[in-house]
Design a protein around this motif. Structure first.
Motif, PDB file in Angstrom:
ATOM      1  N   VAL A 188     206.573 -36.703  42.553  1.00 62.16           N
ATOM      2  CA  VAL A 188     207.964 -36.520  42.132  1.00 62.16           C
ATOM      3  C   VAL A 188     208.393 -37.627  42.336  1.00 62.16           C
ATOM      4  O   VAL A 188     208.790 -37.757  41.123  1.00 62.16           O
ATOM      5  CB  VAL A 188     208.139 -35.922  43.510  1.00 62.16           C
ATOM      6  N   TRP A 189     208.087 -38.701  42.747  1.00 67.11           N
ATOM      7  CA  TRP A 189     208.430 -40.354  42.335  1.00 67.11           C
ATOM      8  C   TRP A 189     207.730 -41.027  41.559  1.00 67.11           C
ATOM      9  O   TRP A 189     208.201 -41.750  39.884  1.00 67.11           O
ATOM     10  CB  TRP A 189     208.519 -40.541  43.413  1.00 67.11           C
ATOM     11  N   ALA A 191     206.301 -38.782  38.781  1.00 69.49           N
ATOM     12  CA  ALA A 191     207.150 -38.481  37.710  1.00 69.49           C
ATOM     13  C   ALA A 191     209.003 -39.003  37.429  1.00 69.49           C
ATOM     14  O   ALA A 191     208.972 -39.229  36.580  1.00 69.49           O
ATOM     15  CB  ALA A 191     207.605 -36.927  37.765  1.00 69.49           C
ATOM     16  N   LEU A 192     209.340 -39.345  38.190  1.00 71.59           N
ATOM     17  CA  LEU A 192     210.529 -39.860  38.570  1.00 71.59           C
ATOM     18  C   LEU A 192     210.359 -40.939  37.569  1.00 71.59           C
ATOM     19  O   LEU A 192     210.494 -41.663  36.586  1.00 71.59           O
ATOM     20  CB  LEU A 192     211.279 -40.436  39.451  1.00 71.59           C
ATOM     21  N   LEU A 195     209.922 -40.327  33.750  1.00 70.52           N
ATOM     22  CA  LEU A 195     211.463 -40.080  33.311  1.00 70.52           C
ATOM     23  C   LEU A 195     212.503 -41.219  32.637  1.00 70.52           C
ATOM     24  O   LEU A 195     213.136 -40.934  32.183  1.00 70.52           O
ATOM     25  CB  LEU A 195     211.964 -39.286  34.195  1.00 70.52           C
ATOM     26  N   SER A 378     208.405 -35.718  30.145  1.00 71.81           N
ATOM     27  CA  SER A 378     208.853 -36.489  31.438  1.00 71.81           C
ATOM     28  C   SER A 378     209.660 -35.297  32.484  1.00 71.81           C
ATOM     29  O   SER A 378     208.653 -35.495  33.131  1.00 71.81           O
ATOM     30  CB  SER A 378     209.678 -38.066  31.366  1.00 71.81           C
ATOM     31  N   VAL A 379     210.449 -34.774  31.597  1.00 67.68           N
ATOM     32  CA  VAL A 379     211.241 -33.763  33.338  1.00 67.68           C
ATOM     33  C   VAL A 379     210.166 -32.774  32.951  1.00 67.68           C
ATOM     34  O   VAL A 379     209.736 -32.141  34.496  1.00 67.68           O
ATOM     35  CB  VAL A 379     211.894 -32.931  31.749  1.00 67.68           C
ATOM     36  N   ILE A 382     207.961 -33.574  36.663  1.00 58.91           N
ATOM     37  CA  ILE A 382     208.565 -33.539  37.641  1.00 58.91           C
ATOM     38  C   ILE A 382     208.203 -31.913  38.344  1.00 58.91           C
ATOM     39  O   ILE A 382     207.968 -31.632  38.976  1.00 58.91           O
ATOM     40  CB  ILE A 382     210.095 -33.613  37.376  1.00 58.91           C
ATOM     41  N   SER A 385     204.542 -31.864  40.277  1.00 55.34           N
ATOM     42  CA  SER A 385     204.429 -32.325  41.887  1.00 55.34           C
ATOM     43  C   SER A 385     204.477 -31.883  42.410  1.00 55.34           C
ATOM     44  O   SER A 385     204.013 -30.873  44.179  1.00 55.34           O
ATOM     45  CB  SER A 385     205.626 -34.014  41.707  1.00 55.34           C
ATOM     46  N   ASN A 445     200.408 -34.364  36.671  1.00 58.21           N
ATOM     47  CA  ASN A 445     201.556 -35.377  38.028  1.00 58.21           C
ATOM     48  C   ASN A 445     201.242 -34.316  38.923  1.00 58.21           C
ATOM     49  O   ASN A 445     200.665 -34.478  40.452  1.00 58.21           O
ATOM     50  CB  ASN A 445     203.310 -34.715  37.340  1.00 58.21           C
TER      51      ASN A 445
END
Length: 530
Positions: A188-189, A191-192, A195, A378-379, A382, A385, A445
């Motif tokens: 998830v990081w 993907a962040l 973002l 990008s959102v 998340i 993940s 992701n």
């Protein structure tokens, strides 16, 4: 004395019997793990599972290793985001050379730091990598010309390239079996990172950049500062947090592999205190394991580096191919990483250019709208993940339901990524372009979440850093090939149109499909283990 020795051996064996679900009970001695190291790791795994648990220290480590993942994708996506502005201001012959420079640094960094993690330790490698990325990232933000920019980007890539292999190994070896699902959640990081980069671009590049109508080479630096403001500063801030604020301990498994049992016990006791726990594992328990129990002195920084380079050999590579099944699995997973290394940046490293080209074709070429769409994509990455984490680990140990394990989850997410990219090439409207981009962002992701969990788990722990390094290095070599494909399929200057954008995207989709097929052929399916 013989009776006492037999009693100690019996105590050790009794502890081993209680670890039927441990990783090393599933990997034979022939597959790269010495018997004495196996027994010691069983004791450490039991200590984490039954006594230390998953507490304050592990959550802290989740955040700090996650920042390394975030930094890696922040720079990968950050470079992709600034390419249009770099091209307009610095007027290079081919803007793709910046991506070539980055991946050249990533290749060297991935190979160097993954292997160094097995030689000088996870902690030292862990701290150096992000510092180098921040240092040269800050310098790149002030580059006066394209050659300097590419040189500094390559040096930055040397630091960033070591983040993921080192971070994954360090995190995996500090968590109990029951919480190994959080390794998948680490994605998830990643993907962040995309973002954060996209929000920066939307807020700064869209408002502090030259007008797109200004010809390349005529855009003044003072009017194009948006892409320079924050990327290097953010990366350096992460290093400050992780080196001065957060407490990172060396891996106890690395220490016992080096014969430093006393240090390993001190690390476990320190982590237990941070979690408000105590441990019953003693130095005598580790030393009672048959094998070389000679205590080795604690090396300083310079001794570690000197010993690492003087002793560098294939000793950490050969065990990855020590049995037929492990050799096939190691070869396939390295090839999969290489294919994805070409496919992923071939689409994502130039996504802002593709979005801009497709927007122009449909009558919408606003810089603000391009980066708005990039932020939306990008959102949507998340949840990918989270989906990966759920499909692989949600029911671990409960027996309620199971969705195929890591191999199936990886194969499905990879083939869906290829499918959505094929559909992207057929898009004729802005809505279709955005929709297929969002769908592929989600599945990519999910794919990376499973891939980054499967890879360190499947390698024997003493050689995990080297295995991760080989995968990461071939992934970066693939990234080096991606700009060459982009150069071959687009006109000089690196510009794209709706038609020319489809060529590299089509190649990317095909490679994802091939990677999905190879995933199904992997002979080893990992279970909850460390």
């Amino acid at each position: 004395m013989p009776a006492a020795h037999e009693k100690s051996d019996a105590a050790v064996e009794e502890k081993q019997d209680a670890l039927s679900d441990d990783v090393l009970s599933q990997v034979s001695h022939a597959e790269g793990i010495g018997r004495d190291y196996e027994l010691k790791c069983n004791l450490i795994n039991r200590c984490f599972q039954e006594e230390i648990g998953f507490g304050r220290y592990q959550w802290q480590l989740f955040v700090i290793t996650g920042l390394g993942w975030l930094a890696d994708n922040l720079w990968l996506q950050g470079l992709a985001i600034v390419l249009p502005q770099v091209q307009q201001e610095l007027n290079p012959v081919r803007v793709e050379y910046a991506v070539l420079a980055e991946f050249a640094g990533l290749i060297v960094g991935a190979t160097t730091w993954g292997i160094m993690a097995d030689l000088i330790g996870r902690r030292l490698s862990f701290n150096i990598t992000l510092f180098l990325a921040g240092l040269f990232g800050l310098a790149a933000a002030g580059a006066p010309n394209f050659v300097t920019f590419c040189s500094l980007i390559a040096c930055m890539g040397f630091g960033v390239g070591g983040n993921l292999p080192v971070d994954g190994a360090l995190y995996l070896e500090h968590i109990p079996q029951s919480h190994q699902w959080t390794l998948t959640l680490l994605s998830v990081w990643w993907a962040l990172g995309q973002l954060v980069a996209s929000l920066i671009s939307w807020g700064f590049i869209a408002n502090y950049s030259c007008n797109p109508s200004i010809p390349s080479g005529q855009c003044a630096k003072s009017a194009n500062m948006g892409w320079r403001y924050t990327l290097g500063a953010l990366t350096l801030l992460m290093f400050i947090c992780r080196f001065f604020v957060f407490d990172v301990q060396e891996s106890s498994k690395f220490l016992v592999a080096q014969g430093r049992d006393e240090e390993a016990i001190k690390v476990l006791e320190h982590i237990a205190r941070r979690n408000g726990r105590t441990i019953t594992l003693k130095l005598e328990d580790l030393q009672a394991v048959p094998g070389d129990t000679t205590s080795k002195p604690i090396p300083n920084f310079f001794t570690s580096v000197r010993n690492a380079f003087s002793g560098m050999s294939l000793s950490h590579v050969r065990p990855l191919f020590s049995s037929r099944r492990l050799a096939i699995n190691t070869t396939l997973i390295i090839v999969i990483w290489g294919l994805i290394g070409i496919a992923y940046p071939l689409f994502n490293a130039y996504l802002p250019l593709y979005l801009s080209a497709q927007g122009s074709a449909s009558g919408s070429s606003s810089v603000s709208e391009t980066y708005r769409n990039y932020s939306i994509i990008s959102v949507l990455g998340i949840p990918g993940s989270l989906i990966a984490c759920a499909t692989v680990d949600y029911t671990r140990g409960t027996g309620r339901w199971l969705i195929g394990g890591r191999k199936l989850a990886l194969a499905v997410s990879t083939v869906l990524t290829g499918l959505f990219l094929f559909l992207f090439t057929t898009s004729t409207t802005t809505a279709a372009v955005l929709g297929y981009s969002c769908a592929s962002g989600l599945t990519q992701n999910a794919m990376y979440g499973v891939l980054y969990a499967y890879t360190p788990e499947v390698f024997p722990a003493p050689h995990r850093g080297t295995g991760d390094a080989l995968c990461s290095a071939l992934n970066r070599i693939g990234g080096l090939i991606a700009p060459l494909i982009k150069i071959a399929t687009t006109p000089p200057g690196g510009s794209t149109s709706a038609n020319t954008a489809n060529g590299p995207v089509f190649v990317s989709a095909a490679l994802f499909m091939v990677a999905a097929i190879l995933t199904v052929l992997l002979p080893i399916e990992v279970s909850p283990r460390i």
